[in-house]
Motif scaffolding. Structure first.
Motif, PDB file in Angstrom:
ATOM      1  N   VAL A 487       0.842  -1.202   0.000  1.00 36.24           N
ATOM      2  CA  VAL A 487       0.000   0.000   0.000  1.00 36.24           C
ATOM      3  C   VAL A 487       0.874   1.248   0.000  1.00 36.24           C
ATOM      4  CG1 VAL A 487      -1.705   1.316   1.311  1.00 36.24           C
ATOM      5  CG2 VAL A 487      -1.930  -1.176   1.109  1.00 36.24           C
ATOM      6  N   ALA A 488       1.910   1.239   0.841  1.00 35.61           N
ATOM      7  CA  ALA A 488       2.810   2.392   0.907  1.00 35.61           C
ATOM      8  C   ALA A 488       3.525   2.608  -0.428  1.00 35.61           C
ATOM      9  CB  ALA A 488       3.825   2.187   2.028  1.00 35.61           C
ATOM     10  N   LEU A 489       3.885   1.509  -1.097  1.00 32.73           N
ATOM     11  CA  LEU A 489       4.573   1.628  -2.381  1.00 32.73           C
ATOM     12  C   LEU A 489       3.651   2.246  -3.431  1.00 32.73           C
ATOM     13  CD1 LEU A 489       7.097   1.058  -4.042  1.00 32.73           C
ATOM     14  CD2 LEU A 489       6.213  -1.227  -4.505  1.00 32.73           C
ATOM     15  N   SER A 490       2.395   1.804  -3.465  1.00 33.16           N
ATOM     16  CA  SER A 490       1.452   2.378  -4.424  1.00 33.16           C
ATOM     17  C   SER A 490       1.238   3.865  -4.159  1.00 33.16           C
ATOM     18  CB  SER A 490       0.112   1.634  -4.349  1.00 33.16           C
ATOM     19  OG  SER A 490       0.269   0.265  -4.661  1.00 33.16           O
ATOM     20  N   ALA A 491       1.086   4.202  -2.885  1.00 28.96           N
ATOM     21  CA  ALA A 491       0.896   5.610  -2.532  1.00 28.96           C
ATOM     22  C   ALA A 491       2.135   6.434  -2.884  1.00 28.96           C
ATOM     23  CB  ALA A 491       0.585   5.731  -1.042  1.00 28.96           C
ATOM     24  N   PHE A 492       3.325   5.869  -2.648  1.00 30.93           N
ATOM     25  CA  PHE A 492       4.572   6.587  -2.955  1.00 30.93           C
ATOM     26  C   PHE A 492       4.679   6.882  -4.449  1.00 30.93           C
ATOM     27  CE2 PHE A 492       9.043   6.130  -4.338  1.00 30.93           C
ATOM     28  CZ  PHE A 492       9.547   7.304  -3.785  1.00 30.93           C
ATOM     29  N   TRP A 493       4.404   5.924  -5.273  1.00 28.10           N
ATOM     30  CA  TRP A 493       4.476   6.136  -6.714  1.00 28.10           C
ATOM     31  C   TRP A 493       3.466   7.202  -7.148  1.00 28.10           C
ATOM     32  CZ3 TRP A 493       4.853   0.479  -8.984  1.00 28.10           C
ATOM     33  CH2 TRP A 493       6.136  -0.013  -8.717  1.00 28.10           C
ATOM     34  N   GLY A 494       2.279   7.148  -6.544  1.00 31.38           N
ATOM     35  CA  GLY A 494       1.283   8.154  -6.902  1.00 31.38           C
ATOM     36  C   GLY A 494       1.714   9.549  -6.512  1.00 31.38           C
ATOM     37  N   VAL A 495       2.254   9.697  -5.289  1.00 28.40           N
ATOM     38  CA  VAL A 495       2.667  11.023  -4.809  1.00 28.40           C
ATOM     39  C   VAL A 495       3.825  11.567  -5.635  1.00 28.40           C
ATOM     40  CG1 VAL A 495       3.686  12.241  -2.857  1.00 28.40           C
ATOM     41  CG2 VAL A 495       1.802  10.653  -2.485  1.00 28.40           C
ATOM     42  N   VAL A 496       4.824  10.720  -5.917  1.00 27.50           N
ATOM     43  CA  VAL A 496       5.970  11.180  -6.711  1.00 27.50           C
ATOM     44  C   VAL A 496       5.517  11.542  -8.133  1.00 27.50           C
ATOM     45  CG1 VAL A 496       8.183  10.501  -7.693  1.00 27.50           C
ATOM     46  CG2 VAL A 496       7.617   9.888  -5.348  1.00 27.50           C
ATOM     47  N   GLY A 497       4.659  10.712  -8.700  1.00 27.81           N
ATOM     48  CA  GLY A 497       4.140  11.042 -10.022  1.00 27.81           C
ATOM     49  C   GLY A 497       3.391  12.348 -10.034  1.00 27.81           C
ATOM     50  N   LEU A 498       2.563  12.573  -8.986  1.00 27.51           N
ATOM     51  CA  LEU A 498       1.832  13.829  -8.887  1.00 27.51           C
ATOM     52  C   LEU A 498       2.783  15.010  -8.742  1.00 27.51           C
ATOM     53  CD1 LEU A 498      -0.771  15.455  -8.528  1.00 27.51           C
ATOM     54  CD2 LEU A 498      -0.688  14.888  -6.077  1.00 27.51           C
ATOM     55  N   GLY A 499       3.825  14.829  -7.935  1.00 26.82           N
ATOM     56  CA  GLY A 499       4.792  15.919  -7.766  1.00 26.82           C
ATOM     57  C   GLY A 499       5.497  16.256  -9.071  1.00 26.82           C
ATOM     58  N   ALA A 500       5.834  15.233  -9.844  1.00 23.29           N
ATOM     59  CA  ALA A 500       6.490  15.486 -11.134  1.00 23.29           C
ATOM     60  C   ALA A 500       5.543  16.199 -12.092  1.00 23.29           C
ATOM     61  CB  ALA A 500       6.972  14.169 -11.737  1.00 23.29           C
ATOM     62  N   ILE A 501       4.272  15.832 -12.050  1.00 25.17           N
ATOM     63  CA  ILE A 501       3.299  16.491 -12.932  1.00 25.17           C
ATOM     64  C   ILE A 501       3.161  17.964 -12.562  1.00 25.17           C
ATOM     65  CG2 ILE A 501       0.858  16.598 -13.529  1.00 25.17           C
ATOM     66  CD1 ILE A 501       0.790  13.536 -13.230  1.00 25.17           C
ATOM     67  N   VAL A 502       3.023  18.244 -11.285  1.00 28.70           N
ATOM     68  CA  VAL A 502       2.869  19.635 -10.843  1.00 28.70           C
ATOM     69  C   VAL A 502       4.122  20.438 -11.191  1.00 28.70           C
ATOM     70  CG1 VAL A 502       2.589  21.127  -8.835  1.00 28.70           C
ATOM     71  CG2 VAL A 502       1.245  19.027  -9.027  1.00 28.70           C
ATOM     72  N   ALA A 503       5.315  19.855 -10.927  1.00 29.63           N
ATOM     73  CA  ALA A 503       6.551  20.566 -11.241  1.00 29.63           C
ATOM     74  C   ALA A 503       6.665  20.813 -12.747  1.00 29.63           C
ATOM     75  CB  ALA A 503       7.747  19.756 -10.739  1.00 29.63           C
ATOM     76  N   GLY A 504       6.248  19.852 -13.541  1.00 24.23           N
ATOM     77  CA  GLY A 504       6.302  20.034 -14.982  1.00 24.23           C
ATOM     78  C   GLY A 504       5.334  21.088 -15.465  1.00 24.23           C
ATOM     79  N   LEU A 505       4.172  21.176 -14.803  1.00 22.92           N
ATOM     80  CA  LEU A 505       3.207  22.210 -15.187  1.00 22.92           C
ATOM     81  C   LEU A 505       3.699  23.598 -14.809  1.00 22.92           C
ATOM     82  CD1 LEU A 505      -0.107  20.423 -14.116  1.00 22.92           C
ATOM     83  CD2 LEU A 505       0.601  20.964 -16.463  1.00 22.92           C
ATOM     84  N   VAL A 506       4.273  23.717 -13.615  1.00 27.20           N
ATOM     85  CA  VAL A 506       4.744  25.026 -13.163  1.00 27.20           C
ATOM     86  C   VAL A 506       5.921  25.513 -13.997  1.00 27.20           C
ATOM     87  CG1 VAL A 506       5.767  26.277 -11.221  1.00 27.20           C
ATOM     88  CG2 VAL A 506       3.874  24.675 -10.829  1.00 27.20           C
ATOM     89  N   LEU A 519       4.789   7.524 -14.222  1.00 29.19           N
ATOM     90  CA  LEU A 519       4.887   6.913 -12.892  1.00 29.19           C
ATOM     91  C   LEU A 519       3.506   6.776 -12.260  1.00 29.19           C
ATOM     92  CD1 LEU A 519       6.726   5.826 -10.721  1.00 29.19           C
ATOM     93  CD2 LEU A 519       6.997   8.154  -9.838  1.00 29.19           C
ATOM     94  N   LEU A 520       2.665   7.775 -12.448  1.00 30.61           N
ATOM     95  CA  LEU A 520       1.313   7.678 -11.919  1.00 30.61           C
ATOM     96  C   LEU A 520       0.551   6.539 -12.599  1.00 30.61           C
ATOM     97  CD1 LEU A 520      -0.775   8.856  -9.999  1.00 30.61           C
ATOM     98  CD2 LEU A 520      -1.420  10.485 -11.790  1.00 30.61           C
ATOM     99  N   GLY A 521       0.721   6.414 -13.914  1.00 26.11           N
ATOM    100  CA  GLY A 521       0.087   5.312 -14.618  1.00 26.11           C
ATOM    101  C   GLY A 521       0.601   3.965 -14.144  1.00 26.11           C
ATOM    102  N   LEU A 522       1.906   3.889 -13.824  1.00 28.72           N
ATOM    103  CA  LEU A 522       2.471   2.638 -13.304  1.00 28.72           C
ATOM    104  C   LEU A 522       1.839   2.292 -11.953  1.00 28.72           C
ATOM    105  CD1 LEU A 522       4.599   0.407 -13.739  1.00 28.72           C
ATOM    106  CD2 LEU A 522       6.235   1.857 -12.523  1.00 28.72           C
TER     107      LEU A 522
END
Length: 567
Positions: A487-506, A519-522
């Protein structure tokens, strides 16, 4: 009474007048020119003689050879020579089957007939100028002589091995002399390569005499190769002699002698390949020379390592490969400062670099091997940036690929994300070395697409290292801990993917956004493919909720930043 001076002068004048009258009768044009000098004065100047043919204006070629000439001269001659060789072989077979004559007589007749055919070929070439028939006769005679020698030594044992090698040396030397005189590469192939194969033909095995014979024949072959500039001889000689050397080395009890002979063998073929390239310079390295250098390096490294390792000295075996590696690198570096072309020097250095990876694999293991390959990848990338040599970049990527492959196979395989790793610190060292090498190579690579790939590799390595840490820390023997890790691994991948998306948008970095989406899709794929089937209900719910929240936040971030950007 002798005539007076006046009488003799008058006789001379009369003779000159008579000769002049004869000349007038032979060249009336000249007489007319003398009679009308004023016409000759206004005549057009004579035309210039045509200039000698230059490179663009070649002299008229001889008559082209027709199909009839080809069939009647060349093909007929070679078919005749082939028929004679087959006839000699058939004669020996029939004579054996029917017991017509004794073994000694059969051998004598075979040698006598082959020698006569050789003499006929020499006569045709030297006295009659029949080139095709002569070459066919000599080539057939050489083949028949070697066949007779094999029959007399390896099959019937009429001639001793030592005597057989002596006869082979005579046949080979005679054929080589004829080939050099006639500049016939086909005769050279039969004579020289046949002599190199003589230890096998006469059944000499792995004796010292057979080895000495082969070495002498190899030296003579290299000499002819460099003299006549027949580059194909090096590859042919290597392919025939290398198996013989390997068999002899394995059957020898001592170690120093085979290694010494192997080193001399390596030097001989380095001289053959590089010497030919120096004798016949070219902008691009020839395939034959490159093949000889590669095969020679592989044989020297592999056979030497096997001989030393077979004696139980693994460290010494690695040292031998290291010595071959250093020899190639030093030779190539020396070649850059000498007459050796850049292509040759680069290839020799490249061979040394490739062998260095093998040396690391033999000397190191585990994360140390990964670190060594990564260091080589970075150094080669830097060298490529300094020199502009693209092949160095290819080797750099190859070493990085080896490091990644070794890490995923041995140090931190993919199933470690489920079961954990045997030794977390060692696994992290290997993964982080790969990531660091990729980021450092990014600084030296000029290609934008390749830079993006290297950044992706480095980023994945960091995420993979963190994922291994999460699983290994939360992993345990209890079922609850194992499912908590997933569960922690799935959440970690989601959070890191979200952070990369936000950083890429900004920052408006497209590659960063795509990496986050990947990564979010993975993480989503993991939830549906693994968590849904392997986790208990409560953990399955937690995984779905965690990933769902992350996806909603990501969608909100996309809409918010995109709307702000349009405004």
């Amino acid at each position: 009474m002798e005539p007076s001076f006046e009488e003799r002068l008058a006789a001379v004048e009369a003779e000159l007048a008579r000769l002049g009258a004869r000349l007038d009768r032979l060249d009336p044009t000249e007489a007319r020119v003398q009679e009308a000098p004023e016409v000759a004065a206004v005549a057009d100047p004579p035309e210039r003689p045509p200039a000698p043919p230059g490179p663009e204006q070649a002299a008229p070629a001889g008559p082209e050879r027709s199909l009839e000439d080809l069939l009647g001269g060349r093909i007929l001659a070679w078919l005749g020579g082939l028929a004679i060789v087959v006839g000699v072989v058939f004669f020996l077979v029939i004579a054996v089957d029917r017991g017509w004559i004794g073994v000694e007589a059969r051998v004598a007749l075979a040698f006598l007939g082959s020698t006569v055919l050789l003499a006929v070929g020499l006569f045709l070439y030297e006295r009659r100028g029949q080139t095709e028939a002569a070459v066919a006769a000599v080539a057939s005679a050489l083949a028949a002589l070697y066949a007779s020698l094999t029959y007399a030594t390896a099959v019937k044992g009429v001639i001793a091995e030592e005597s057989g090698l002596l006869v082979a040396a005579i046949v080979g030397a005679s054929g080589a002399a004829i080939a050099v005189r006639w500049r016939s590469q086909f005769v050279a192939a039969l004579a020289i390569l046949g002599a190199l194969a003589a230890p096998v033909l006469v059944g000499a095995g792995t004796s010292g005499g057979a080895l000495a014979f082969m070495i002498v024949a190899l030296v003579a072959t290299v000499a002819v190769l460099l003299w006549q500039r027949w580059g194909w001889l090096a590859l042919g000689a290597f392919l025939i002699s290398a198996p013989q050397l390997a068999v002899w080395a394995w059957d020898t009890d001592a170690l120093l002698l085979p290694l010494t002979v192997l080193a001399l063998y390596w030097c001989l073929f380095v001289v053959a390949a590089i010497g030919y390239e120096l004798r016949v310079p070219t902008a691009k390295l020839r395939v034959s020379s490159a093949s000889v250098l590669l095969l020679n390096a592989g044989l020297a490294a592999a056979l030497g390592w096997g001989l030393v390792d077979d004696r139980g000295a693994s460290v010494g075996a690695t040292a031998w490969v290291l010595g071959v590696t250093v020899a190639h690198i030093l030779l190539g570096a020396f070649g850059f400062r000498q007459r050796m072309s850049t292509e040759i020097a680069t290839l020799v250095v490249a061979i040394g670099v490739g062998l260095s990876g093998v040396t690391l694999a033999l000397a190191l293991d585990g994360p140390a091997l990964v670190a060594g390959w990564c260091a080589e990848a970075v150094v080669l990338a830097w060298l490529s940036a300094r020199t502009g040599e693209q092949r160095a970049l290819v080797f750099s990527l190859a070493f990085l690929g080896l490091a990644i492959l070794h890490t995923l196979v041995d140090e931190a395989p993919a199933d470690s994300l489920v079961n954990g790793v045997a030794d977390l610190p060692l696994a992290l060292v290997a993964v982080l070395c790969v990531g660091a090498a990729a980021f450092l190579m990014y600084l030296f690579v000029p290609l934008t697409d390749l830079q993006m790939v290297l950044l992706g590799i480095g980023s994945v390595a960091l995420v993979y290292a963190a994922s291994l840490t999460i699983v290994d820390v939360l992993q345990g023997d209890a079922t609850e801990q194992s499912q908590t890790a997933q569960v922690a691994l799935s959440a970690f991948w989601g959070v890191v993917g979200l952070g990369a998306i936000v950083a890429g948008l900004v920052t408006d970095v497209r590659a960063l956004r795509f990496g986050g989406l990947a990564l979010l899709g993975l993480g989503v794929a993991k939830v549906f493919a693994y968590d849904l089937s392997e986790l208990e209900q409560i953990y399955r719910v937690l995984s779905f909720i965690a990933v769902g929240i992350v996806m909603l936040v990501g969608a909100y971030a996309y809409q918010r930043v995109r709307t702000a950007g349009r405004a």
